[in-house]
Each structure stands twice: as structure tokens, then as C-alpha cells.
Design an enzyme around this catalytic site. Structure first.
Site, short mmCIF file in Angstrom:
data_model
loop_
_atom_site.label_atom_id
_atom_site.label_comp_id
_atom_site.label_asym_id
_atom_site.label_seq_id
_atom_site.Cartn_x
_atom_site.Cartn_y
_atom_site.Cartn_z
N CYS A 1 17.23 -19.33 -2.42
CA CYS A 1 15.83 -18.95 -2.65
C CYS A 1 15.06 -19.45 -1.44
O CYS A 1 14.96 -20.66 -1.22
CB CYS A 1 15.31 -19.61 -3.94
SG CYS A 1 13.53 -19.41 -4.17
N CYS B 1 5.68 -38.20 -0.53
CA CYS B 1 6.73 -37.62 0.32
C CYS B 1 6.53 -38.02 1.79
O CYS B 1 5.42 -37.95 2.32
CB CYS B 1 6.73 -36.10 0.20
SG CYS B 1 8.04 -35.32 1.15
N CYS C 1 17.24 -23.70 -10.90
CA CYS C 1 16.93 -23.73 -9.47
C CYS C 1 16.41 -25.13 -9.18
O CYS C 1 15.68 -25.69 -10.00
CB CYS C 1 15.85 -22.69 -9.15
SG CYS C 1 15.32 -22.72 -7.42
N ARG D 1 9.31 -12.90 -4.75
CA ARG D 1 8.46 -13.58 -5.74
C ARG D 1 7.02 -13.69 -5.26
O ARG D 1 6.74 -14.21 -4.18
CB ARG D 1 9.00 -14.97 -6.07
CG ARG D 1 8.14 -15.67 -7.16
CD ARG D 1 8.73 -16.96 -7.69
NE ARG D 1 10.08 -16.74 -8.16
CZ ARG D 1 11.16 -17.29 -7.59
NH1 ARG D 1 11.04 -18.09 -6.57
NH2 ARG D 1 12.35 -17.03 -8.07
N CYS E 1 0.72 -29.49 2.06
CA CYS E 1 1.27 -30.01 0.82
C CYS E 1 0.50 -31.19 0.23
O CYS E 1 0.30 -32.22 0.88
CB CYS E 1 2.73 -30.42 1.03
SG CYS E 1 3.51 -30.91 -0.54
N CYS F 1 12.95 -24.10 -12.64
CA CYS F 1 12.99 -24.56 -11.25
C CYS F 1 12.43 -25.98 -11.17
O CYS F 1 11.27 -26.21 -11.54
CB CYS F 1 12.14 -23.66 -10.37
SG CYS F 1 12.52 -21.92 -10.55
N CYS G 1 4.08 -32.03 5.95
CA CYS G 1 3.72 -30.61 5.77
C CYS G 1 2.21 -30.48 5.51
O CYS G 1 1.69 -31.02 4.53
CB CYS G 1 4.51 -30.02 4.60
SG CYS G 1 6.28 -30.37 4.71
N1 SAM Z 1 10.21 -31.25 -0.80
C1 SAM Z 1 10.97 -30.09 -0.89
C2 SAM Z 1 10.84 -29.19 0.31
O1 SAM Z 1 9.80 -29.18 0.96
O2 SAM Z 1 11.79 -28.46 0.59
C3 SAM Z 1 10.72 -29.30 -2.15
C4 SAM Z 1 9.33 -29.11 -2.70
S1 SAM Z 1 8.16 -28.24 -1.68
C5 SAM Z 1 6.68 -28.53 -2.55
C6 SAM Z 1 8.57 -26.53 -1.90
C7 SAM Z 1 7.74 -25.48 -1.21
O3 SAM Z 1 6.49 -25.34 -1.86
C8 SAM Z 1 7.35 -25.69 0.22
O4 SAM Z 1 8.36 -25.36 1.12
C9 SAM Z 1 6.19 -24.74 0.39
O5 SAM Z 1 6.63 -23.48 0.85
C10 SAM Z 1 5.62 -24.63 -1.02
N2 SAM Z 1 4.27 -25.23 -1.09
C11 SAM Z 1 3.96 -26.54 -1.06
N3 SAM Z 1 2.64 -26.74 -1.10
C12 SAM Z 1 2.07 -25.51 -1.15
C13 SAM Z 1 0.72 -25.05 -1.19
N4 SAM Z 1 -0.31 -25.89 -1.15
N5 SAM Z 1 0.50 -23.72 -1.24
C14 SAM Z 1 1.55 -22.85 -1.25
N6 SAM Z 1 2.83 -23.23 -1.20
C15 SAM Z 1 3.10 -24.54 -1.15
FE1 SF4 Z 2 7.39 -33.17 1.03
FE2 SF4 Z 2 5.62 -31.38 0.29
FE3 SF4 Z 2 6.81 -31.11 2.63
FE4 SF4 Z 2 8.23 -30.74 0.33
S1 SF4 Z 2 6.54 -29.50 1.08
S2 SF4 Z 2 8.84 -31.90 2.15
S3 SF4 Z 2 7.19 -32.24 -0.98
S4 SF4 Z 2 5.44 -32.79 2.04
#
Ligand code: SAM
Ligand code: SF4
Ligand code: DTB
Length: 331
Positions: free
Chosen positions: A204, A69, A144, A276, A76, A113, A73
Site C-alpha cells: 500500500c 516520532c 494492514c 484510495r 505530520c 489498518c 515529516c
Molecule cells: N510512521 C509511519 C510512516 O511514516 O511510514 C507510519 C504512519 S504515517 C502517519 C503514514 C502516512 O500518513 C504518511 O506517510 C503520510 O503520507 C500520511 N499522513 C501523515 N500526516 C498526514 C496529514 N497531515 N495529511 C495527510 N496525510 C498524512
Molecule cells: Fe513519524 Fe509522522 Fe513521519 Fe510517520 S509520517 S514517520 S509518524 S513524523
């Protein structure tokens, strides 16, 4: 002490007139500051006015497009900016998705989801996901998806495919946000949420705690959510899953009691939303999870995996439900 003189923790809770959208940060901070028993009592009171307190909604996640990606973040494991060992894949084929969805349905999930590690999908991606949505709905499950930022047109296309919920999180407070993500803004997220709402899809939207933020950031995050023009129908509160290789891999563990407080305050401020108990259950005791349900959490993800990290097995969750007298919410 004369009990008549003890201020009731529920005195400030509105009895009539539907959910409030004018919460102040001070009011939300005051809820966080309540003695734990008073906070849980208030959350239970609100919860029981709006829901069956012994029913929990069950969703299952599938990563339909993993890793690589372009967003940064800090939490992530799927960001291309971090070395986490997660391999980037293409969008999964329909057969695989349907096989997994069927297994989730047979294990008791009512919502499926699907998550994709995109900054924002291309139109051809939305077309492919729209097909998946229709096929999963035909199996009798709610759908979802979480695909990153959406344009207005893309949100409408997903609505036409019959999408029930779109997940897009605010993640944290507006002031802490820049410490966590630099590649897209808070306003970008609000814009996508607006498009989803406008297209008539259920929202959500929640966030993550345990990222090294202060309590004031947890207040700020819930304030941002609870003052949206309409509350998200579903509010995922994630406990950070610490993944090696991410900048937050070594973050200090958040006190589980503070996590429970966050859920309770979400329940009180967004009384009609499903809250949730989202990521982070793999390392949480059964007793902490029981407190989360007492605080008004009424949805979980089941299935051995979240997107790329581990989650308790479905039979483990059903055993906990049985011990607590909780029933999965039927469709
Ligand atoms: N890429 C898209 C986005 O960011 O909107 C969708 C997938 S992203 C993985 C969805 C959500 O997962 C993120 O906004 C975050 O809140 C949560 N998330 C991701 N990594 C995480 C982690 N290590 N621990 C807890 N929540 C996490
Ligand atoms: Fe990409 Fe992860 Fe951020 Fe979603 S949460 S935008 S998958 S880096
Ligand atoms: C949400 O708020 N939590 C889910 C879902 N929305 C997509 C994702 C949690 C991801 C946890 C880490 C992982 O497995 O990637």
C-alpha cells in the site's frame, strides 16, 4: 466539427497486455493536461475495464502507537519536532485494539489498518504487532500496518503473522521530498518497499498532495509509483490535513479539481490498483467526493478518526454511498 477528427482521450490507453511500468513523465503530464471531461472519461474507461465501478473498498484506521516520532515529516501532527498538542503514547494493548477492530468490522469495514509513529520498529515491537495482526485476522478482517522503515527480516516476520498489506508512502516527488522530510531519504523508502514486496506482502503506497508542491511534483510522485517494478496493490492519495503547529499548518488549499485530476491519473497509470481517496475527506464536499469516485477512486477510510485527525463518521459515508448507489466491496 466532424467528430471523427476529434482525438479520442482513450486512444492511447493500452487495451491488452496488463499494466504498463514504462510511463514517462511527459505522458503523465499530458494526462494531467487533458480537458477535465476527457480525463474523467479516460479514467472511467480504465476503471470499468478492471473493477465494478459501483463498489468501494472500506478500511478503518487505528493509531496503535501515537506521537513522539523522531522523524521530521513537515505534514505530520505526530512528529516530535512539531508542537501540535498530540500526546505520545505507548503501544496499545491487545484488548483495546480488538475492541476497536470489532467495532470497525460491525460498521462495515473489511480491512483494519494499524499505524505506529515509529521511524522503524524494534524487533520486540514487530513481535507485539505480529500478535495483533494474527488476532485481527482471526476476527475475519484483512490487516494492514504502517510502522515506518522495515528490515528484510522484519518484513518476513510480519508476512508470517499473516499480514495482508504494508503501508509505506513515497509521499511526493523525489525532487520535492527534501522540502518535506530530512530525516530519511527517498531511497530508504524504496528499500522498505522492496523488503515488503520480497516478503510477499501486498504493498500500500501513495502520497500526499496539497503540501505546496507544483503539478510537476504530482506528476513526479505518480511517475515514481507507476514505474515501480510492480504497482502497489493499494495507492492512497491523501489531501493534506493541515494541522496547527506543523510547518504545513498554513499551506495554501489545493484546488479540489486538481485533487480529482490526481486520482484520475493514478487510476489510468495504475489500472489494476485500488486507488484510495484517503485523508482529507473531513473538509471535502460530497460533490467533490462523488467526482473522486467518478475519477476511479475505489477505496476509503471510514470511522470518525484517521490516526489523530478527524474523518467523516461511518454513517455519513454510508449515506453518501446510498445517494451514489455505491456498495461497500465485500471481502
Ligand atoms: N510512521 C509511519 C510512516 O511514516 O511510514 C507510519 C504512519 S504515517 C502517519 C503514514 C502516512 O500518513 C504518511 O506517510 C503520510 O503520507 C500520511 N499522513 C501523515 N500526516 C498526514 C496529514 N497531515 N495529511 C495527510 N496525510 C498524512
Ligand atoms: Fe513519524 Fe509522522 Fe513521519 Fe510517520 S509520517 S514517520 S509518524 S513524523
Ligand atoms: C495513508 O496514506 N493515509 C493514512 C494511512 N496511510 C496511515 C494516514 C493519514 C493520516 C492523516 C493525519 C492523521 O490523522 O494523523
Amino acid at each position: 466539427m466532424n467528430l471523427q477528427t476529434v482525438p479520442s482521450p482513450t486512444a492511447a490507453l493500452p487495451l491488452h497486455g496488463g499494466p504498463r511500468h514504462d510511463w514517462t513523465r511527459e505522458e503523465i503530464a499530458a494526462l494531467f493536461n487533458l480537458p477535465f471531461a476527457d480525463l474523467i472519461f479516460a479514467a472511467q474507461t480504465v476503471h470499468r475495464r478492471n473493477f465494478d465501478a459501483n463498489q468501494v473498498q472500506v478500511s478503518t484506521l487505528l493509531s496503535i502507537k501515537t506521537g513522539g516520532c523522531p522523524e521530521d515529516c513537515a505534514y505530520c501532527p505526530q512528529s516530535a519536532s512539531h508542537e501540535t498538542g498530540v500526546k505520545a503514547t505507548k503501544l496499545l494493548d491487545k484488548e483495546t485494539v480488538l475492541r476497536e477492530a470489532r467495532a470497525a468490522r460491525d460498521a462495515g469495514a473489511t480491512r483494519y489498518c494499524m499505524g505506529a509513529a515509529w521511524r522503524s520498529p524494534k524487533d520486540k515491537d514487530v513481535e507485539a504487532v505480529a500478535e495483533l495482526i494474527t488476532a485481527v485476522k482471526d476476527m475475519g478482517m484483512e490487516t494492514c500496518v504502517t510502522l515506518g522503515m522495515l528490515t528484510d527480516g522484519q518484513a518476513h516476520q510480519l508476512a508470517e503473522a499473516g499480514l495482508d498489506y504494508y503501508n509505506h508512502n513515497l509521499d511526493t516527488s523525489p525532487e520535492f521530498y527534501g522540502e518535506i522530510i530530512t530525516t530519511r531519504t527517498y531511497q530508504d523508502r524504496l528499500d522498505t518497499l522492496g523488503h515488503v514486496r520480497e516478503a510477499g506482502i501486498n504493498v500500500c503506497c501513495g502520497g500526499i498532495v496539497g503540501m505546496g508542491e507544483q503539478r510537476s511534483d504530482r506528476v513526479g510522485m505518480l511517475h515514481a509509483l507507476a514505474t515501480l517494478p510492480k504497482h502497489p496493490e493499494s495507492v492512497p492519495i491523501n489531501m493534506l490535513v493541515k494541522v496547527e503547529g506543523t510547518p504545513l499548518g498554513g499551506a495554501e488549499q489545493l484546488d479540489p479539481i486538481e485533487f480529482v485530476r490526481t486520482l484520475a491519473v493514478a487510476r489510468i497509470t495504475m489500472p489494476e490498483s485500488f486507488v484510495r481517496l484517503s485523508a482529507g475527506r473531513e473538509t471535502m464536499s460530497d460533490e467533490t467526493q462523488a467526482l473522486c469516485f467518478l475519477a476511479g477512486a475505489n477505496s476509503i477510510f471510514t470511522g470518525a478518526k484517521l490516526l489523530v485527525t478527524k474523518n467523516p463518521e461511518a454513517d455519513q459515508d454510508m449515506a453518501l454511498f446510498a445517494r451514489l448507489g455505491i456498495e461497500p466491496l465485500p471481502l
